[in-house]
Write a protein that holds these residues in place. Structure first.
Motif, PDB file in Angstrom:
ATOM      1  N   ILE A 136      26.830  17.186 -51.146  1.00  0.00           N
ATOM      2  CA  ILE A 136      26.631  15.837 -50.613  1.00  0.00           C
ATOM      3  C   ILE A 136      27.131  15.768 -49.176  1.00  0.00           C
ATOM      4  O   ILE A 136      26.470  15.218 -48.292  1.00  0.00           O
ATOM      5  N   ARG A 137      28.306  16.343 -48.923  1.00  0.00           N
ATOM      6  CA  ARG A 137      28.848  16.319 -47.564  1.00  0.00           C
ATOM      7  C   ARG A 137      27.983  17.134 -46.594  1.00  0.00           C
ATOM      8  O   ARG A 137      27.770  16.728 -45.449  1.00  0.00           O
ATOM      9  N   LEU A 138      27.472  18.273 -47.034  1.00  0.00           N
ATOM     10  CA  LEU A 138      26.579  19.052 -46.175  1.00  0.00           C
ATOM     11  C   LEU A 138      25.318  18.257 -45.848  1.00  0.00           C
ATOM     12  O   LEU A 138      24.842  18.274 -44.709  1.00  0.00           O
ATOM     13  N   ALA A 139      24.782  17.560 -46.847  1.00  0.00           N
ATOM     14  CA  ALA A 139      23.589  16.745 -46.625  1.00  0.00           C
ATOM     15  C   ALA A 139      23.877  15.636 -45.619  1.00  0.00           C
ATOM     16  O   ALA A 139      23.109  15.421 -44.667  1.00  0.00           O
ATOM     17  N   LEU A 140      24.988  14.929 -45.809  1.00  0.00           N
ATOM     18  CA  LEU A 140      25.352  13.850 -44.888  1.00  0.00           C
ATOM     19  C   LEU A 140      25.616  14.387 -43.479  1.00  0.00           C
ATOM     20  O   LEU A 140      25.147  13.813 -42.491  1.00  0.00           O
ATOM     21  N   ALA A 141      26.347  15.474 -43.387  1.00  0.00           N
ATOM     22  CA  ALA A 141      26.665  16.055 -42.074  1.00  0.00           C
ATOM     23  C   ALA A 141      25.393  16.469 -41.345  1.00  0.00           C
ATOM     24  O   ALA A 141      25.271  16.262 -40.132  1.00  0.00           O
ATOM     25  N   THR A 142      24.446  17.025 -42.069  1.00  0.00           N
ATOM     26  CA  THR A 142      23.197  17.454 -41.454  1.00  0.00           C
ATOM     27  C   THR A 142      22.398  16.253 -40.960  1.00  0.00           C
ATOM     28  O   THR A 142      21.903  16.242 -39.825  1.00  0.00           O
ATOM     29  N   ARG A 143      22.275  15.233 -41.799  1.00  0.00           N
ATOM     30  CA  ARG A 143      21.513  14.043 -41.403  1.00  0.00           C
ATOM     31  C   ARG A 143      22.173  13.324 -40.221  1.00  0.00           C
ATOM     32  O   ARG A 143      21.490  12.799 -39.349  1.00  0.00           O
ATOM     33  N   LEU A 144      23.509  13.294 -40.206  1.00  0.00           N
ATOM     34  CA  LEU A 144      24.230  12.591 -39.143  1.00  0.00           C
ATOM     35  C   LEU A 144      24.398  13.420 -37.871  1.00  0.00           C
ATOM     36  O   LEU A 144      24.696  12.883 -36.813  1.00  0.00           O
ATOM     37  N   GLY A 145      24.261  14.730 -37.989  1.00  0.00           N
ATOM     38  CA  GLY A 145      24.495  15.602 -36.840  1.00  0.00           C
ATOM     39  C   GLY A 145      25.972  15.835 -36.574  1.00  0.00           C
ATOM     40  O   GLY A 145      26.378  16.042 -35.434  1.00  0.00           O
ATOM     41  N   VAL A 146      26.779  15.810 -37.634  1.00  0.00           N
ATOM     42  CA  VAL A 146      28.221  16.041 -37.493  1.00  0.00           C
ATOM     43  C   VAL A 146      28.452  17.480 -37.047  1.00  0.00           C
ATOM     44  O   VAL A 146      27.847  18.417 -37.578  1.00  0.00           O
ATOM     45  N   GLU A 147      29.320  17.637 -36.046  1.00  0.00           N
ATOM     46  CA  GLU A 147      29.667  18.963 -35.548  1.00  0.00           C
ATOM     47  C   GLU A 147      31.184  19.089 -35.479  1.00  0.00           C
ATOM     48  O   GLU A 147      31.893  18.086 -35.389  1.00  0.00           O
ATOM     49  N   GLU A 148      31.639  20.314 -35.497  1.00  0.00           N
ATOM     50  CA  GLU A 148      33.075  20.568 -35.394  1.00  0.00           C
ATOM     51  C   GLU A 148      33.599  20.040 -34.064  1.00  0.00           C
ATOM     52  O   GLU A 148      32.986  20.230 -33.012  1.00  0.00           O
ATOM     53  N   PRO A 208      13.205  26.255 -46.139  1.00  0.00           N
ATOM     54  CA  PRO A 208      12.685  24.891 -46.254  1.00  0.00           C
ATOM     55  C   PRO A 208      12.580  24.224 -44.881  1.00  0.00           C
ATOM     56  O   PRO A 208      13.373  24.495 -43.984  1.00  0.00           O
ATOM     57  N   GLU A 209      11.587  23.348 -44.739  1.00  0.00           N
ATOM     58  CA  GLU A 209      11.413  22.624 -43.487  1.00  0.00           C
ATOM     59  C   GLU A 209      12.451  21.517 -43.325  1.00  0.00           C
ATOM     60  O   GLU A 209      12.868  21.225 -42.213  1.00  0.00           O
ATOM     61  N   ASP A 210      12.849  20.890 -44.438  1.00  0.00           N
ATOM     62  CA  ASP A 210      13.836  19.818 -44.361  1.00  0.00           C
ATOM     63  C   ASP A 210      15.167  20.419 -43.909  1.00  0.00           C
ATOM     64  O   ASP A 210      15.650  21.391 -44.500  1.00  0.00           O
ATOM     65  N   PRO A 211      15.791  19.867 -42.864  1.00  0.00           N
ATOM     66  CA  PRO A 211      17.041  20.445 -42.356  1.00  0.00           C
ATOM     67  C   PRO A 211      18.173  20.459 -43.389  1.00  0.00           C
ATOM     68  O   PRO A 211      19.001  21.373 -43.372  1.00  0.00           O
ATOM     69  N   VAL A 212      18.207  19.474 -44.275  1.00  0.00           N
ATOM     70  CA  VAL A 212      19.260  19.463 -45.301  1.00  0.00           C
ATOM     71  C   VAL A 212      19.051  20.622 -46.263  1.00  0.00           C
ATOM     72  O   VAL A 212      19.989  21.356 -46.587  1.00  0.00           O
ATOM     73  N   LEU A 213      17.814  20.811 -46.714  1.00  0.00           N
ATOM     74  CA  LEU A 213      17.538  21.918 -47.628  1.00  0.00           C
ATOM     75  C   LEU A 213      17.773  23.264 -46.940  1.00  0.00           C
ATOM     76  O   LEU A 213      18.282  24.203 -47.559  1.00  0.00           O
ATOM     77  N   ALA A 214      17.431  23.341 -45.666  1.00  0.00           N
ATOM     78  CA  ALA A 214      17.687  24.582 -44.925  1.00  0.00           C
ATOM     79  C   ALA A 214      19.186  24.858 -44.835  1.00  0.00           C
ATOM     80  O   ALA A 214      19.612  26.017 -44.869  1.00  0.00           O
ATOM     81  N   ARG A 215      19.978  23.808 -44.750  1.00  0.00           N
ATOM     82  CA  ARG A 215      21.444  23.979 -44.698  1.00  0.00           C
ATOM     83  C   ARG A 215      22.001  24.350 -46.068  1.00  0.00           C
ATOM     84  O   ARG A 215      22.924  25.156 -46.180  1.00  0.00           O
ATOM     85  N   LEU A 216      21.435  23.745 -47.124  1.00  0.00           N
ATOM     86  CA  LEU A 216      21.901  24.053 -48.481  1.00  0.00           C
ATOM     87  C   LEU A 216      21.455  25.437 -48.940  1.00  0.00           C
ATOM     88  O   LEU A 216      22.125  26.057 -49.768  1.00  0.00           O
ATOM     89  N   PHE A 217      20.321  25.913 -48.403  1.00  0.00           N
ATOM     90  CA  PHE A 217      19.768  27.220 -48.795  1.00  0.00           C
ATOM     91  C   PHE A 217      19.464  28.042 -47.543  1.00  0.00           C
ATOM     92  O   PHE A 217      18.303  28.265 -47.193  1.00  0.00           O
ATOM     93  N   PRO A 218      20.506  28.494 -46.861  1.00  0.00           N
ATOM     94  CA  PRO A 218      20.277  29.248 -45.620  1.00  0.00           C
ATOM     95  C   PRO A 218      19.618  30.594 -45.899  1.00  0.00           C
ATOM     96  O   PRO A 218      19.680  31.125 -47.005  1.00  0.00           O
ATOM     97  N   THR A 219      19.000  31.121 -44.874  1.00  0.00           N
ATOM     98  CA  THR A 219      18.355  32.429 -44.975  1.00  0.00           C
ATOM     99  C   THR A 219      19.420  33.502 -45.153  1.00  0.00           C
ATOM    100  O   THR A 219      20.398  33.551 -44.408  1.00  0.00           O
ATOM    101  N   ALA A 220      19.224  34.346 -46.150  1.00  0.00           N
ATOM    102  CA  ALA A 220      20.233  35.351 -46.494  1.00  0.00           C
ATOM    103  C   ALA A 220      20.246  36.532 -45.526  1.00  0.00           C
ATOM    104  O   ALA A 220      21.295  37.075 -45.222  1.00  0.00           O
ATOM    105  N   TYR A 221      19.086  36.941 -45.070  1.00  0.00           N
ATOM    106  CA  TYR A 221      18.985  38.115 -44.215  1.00  0.00           C
ATOM    107  C   TYR A 221      18.246  37.725 -42.937  1.00  0.00           C
ATOM    108  O   TYR A 221      17.023  37.835 -42.862  1.00  0.00           O
ATOM    109  N   ARG A 222      18.969  37.273 -41.941  1.00  0.00           N
ATOM    110  CA  ARG A 222      18.349  36.774 -40.700  1.00  0.00           C
ATOM    111  C   ARG A 222      17.538  37.851 -39.982  1.00  0.00           C
ATOM    112  O   ARG A 222      16.517  37.565 -39.394  1.00  0.00           O
TER     113      ARG A 222
END
Length: 193
Positions: free
Chosen positions: A143-155, A62-76
């Motif tokens: 929900i947290r993954l979506a928020l973290a992606t939109r906010l740019g939260v990093e470890e 998916p182009e949306d970064p949140v959707l890309a985070r929720l559905f990552p590519t399985a075989y890079r």
């Protein structure tokens, strides 16, 4: 603000939310449902067997970064395998995540949250059985993954978030991210004991 607890006698998992907290949770879950189902809102009804046998799902990340985070590519390293995996699995995963977020909305509304919050001092008592609690927990992760992606939260960026002024909208959104994390943590603890 309280989190989730397990009732010692009944074993039910419960929480009490202010009207504002319950409305905020409903809004977050609703935004997630909208994001997950937005592309498919205009689909026409199809025969259930035909839908079951339909393997024409998405094949690209998916182009949306949140959707890309929720559905990552399985075989890079293997574009064809990644495309096939996504085509056969993503729609079912989307539906499952949207259904989980919808359960949060339904539970809050069944517990007395009105369609529009107009009353100050409203308290919403939520009681969950174990399967519902597990569903809420999974949705909190989304929900947290979506928020973290939109906010740019990093470890390791806690100092940055702590340095923002309280009236900064980004800091307030991060507070919501932390709050959902707190709810998730208390829910995990309640499920464990």
């Amino acid at each position: 603000m309280t989190g989730f607890s397990r009732h010692r006698r009944s074993g039910a998992i419960f929480a009490t939310f202010s009207g504002f907290e319950a409305d905020l949770l409903r809004s977050l879950a609703g935004q997630l449902v909208e994001l997950l189902r937005n592309e498919h809102a205009a689909q026409i009804e199809v025969d259930p067997f035909e839908a079951l046998m339909d393997f024409s799902g998405p094949t690209r990340e998916p182009e949306d970064p949140v959707l890309a985070r929720l559905f990552p590519t399985a075989y890079r390293g293997d574009e064809e395998a990644a495309s096939d995996f996504r085509r056969f699995t993503e729609q079912g995963l989307r539906d499952g995540k949207a259904d989980a977020a919808s359960l949060i909305i339904d539970t809050l509304e069944e517990a007395g949250l009105p369609p529009e919050l107009t009353e100050d001092g409203l308290m919403i008592d939520v009681e969950l059985d174990e399967p519902a609690a597990l569903t809420w927990m999974r949705s909190f992760t989304d929900i947290r993954l979506a928020l973290a992606t939109r906010l740019g939260v990093e470890e390791g960026d806690d100092d940055y978030w702590a340095s923002l002024p309280d009236d900064d909208p980004t800091a307030q959104a991060h507070d919501i991210y932390d709050w959902v994390g707190y709810l998730q943590e208390t829910l995990v603890q309640s499920l464990g004991g």
